[in-house]
Design a protein around this motif. Sequence first.
Motif, short mmCIF file in Angstrom:
data_model
loop_
_atom_site.label_atom_id
_atom_site.label_comp_id
_atom_site.label_asym_id
_atom_site.label_seq_id
_atom_site.Cartn_x
_atom_site.Cartn_y
_atom_site.Cartn_z
N GLU A 98 -40.66 56.37 16.93
CA GLU A 98 -41.26 55.01 16.89
C GLU A 98 -41.40 54.56 18.45
O GLU A 98 -41.04 55.05 19.44
CB GLU A 98 -39.98 54.00 16.61
N PRO A 99 -42.50 54.01 18.93
CA PRO A 99 -42.81 53.65 19.90
C PRO A 99 -41.77 52.73 20.77
O PRO A 99 -41.18 51.99 20.36
CB PRO A 99 -44.22 52.99 20.20
N VAL A 100 -41.69 53.36 22.14
CA VAL A 100 -40.57 52.84 22.86
C VAL A 100 -41.21 51.30 23.68
O VAL A 100 -42.30 51.33 24.15
CB VAL A 100 -40.07 53.52 24.18
N GLU A 101 -40.52 50.29 23.11
CA GLU A 101 -40.97 48.93 23.75
C GLU A 101 -40.24 48.71 25.18
O GLU A 101 -39.36 49.36 25.54
CB GLU A 101 -40.48 47.65 22.96
N PRO A 102 -41.28 48.43 25.87
CA PRO A 102 -41.10 48.27 27.49
C PRO A 102 -39.89 47.43 27.55
O PRO A 102 -39.69 46.39 26.83
CB PRO A 102 -42.32 47.76 27.91
#
Length: 205
Positions: A98-102
């Motif tokens: 999953e993309p890492v949220e900032p």
Amino acid sequence: MSDNFPPPPPEQPQPEHRPPAQPSPWAAPAGPPQKQRTGLVVSLAVGGGLIVAGAVVALVYSAMNSVQDSIALPPRSDTPYSEPYEEEPYGEEPSAEEPVEPAPEPTVSEPDVKKDVTITACARDPQIGWQSAKVRVVNGSSTTASYHIGVEFLDKDGTKVADGVTGVVDLGPGKSVVEEIHGLGEVPRGTTCRLVDLMRTPAGD
């Protein structure tokens, strides 16, 4: 004169003297024949029992060897030992990365609203006996804000005898203002003032 003597008696044959017979070396020793026969039977029975027991032991040992030979152990592996790995839970498919949220930007901690409001005066009107309080408001936050301020008036025993409220709208950062709050009704002498229900709301909320 004639001799009339009786004739002599005939000679008796003398018994022939013979030496006693020597026992034969092959003859059985003297003794009760019944006891010898009983001992022989017992010896034969014990010997037969030992032979049967030996045959049974040999048969059991042979059977145990046959059973051990039939249970074949798996060949020993020469692969070096490795730590067990953790299996994924059943029924769950591995999820894609999953993309890492900032990370959210750190917010500036605003000072407590109690530090923005101070009572500068608390007095009783000698003419009508009503109590009033002056409060100074300094916006210590980083944005324009509005204030809700309440004041309670307490007698010497700490019992509330009156109260009042006021508000400040759109006070800029670092700006200050003084407001006066009046209680309703006559109060005894020695009444004090206390801030309550303070609230600061940033503009636009």
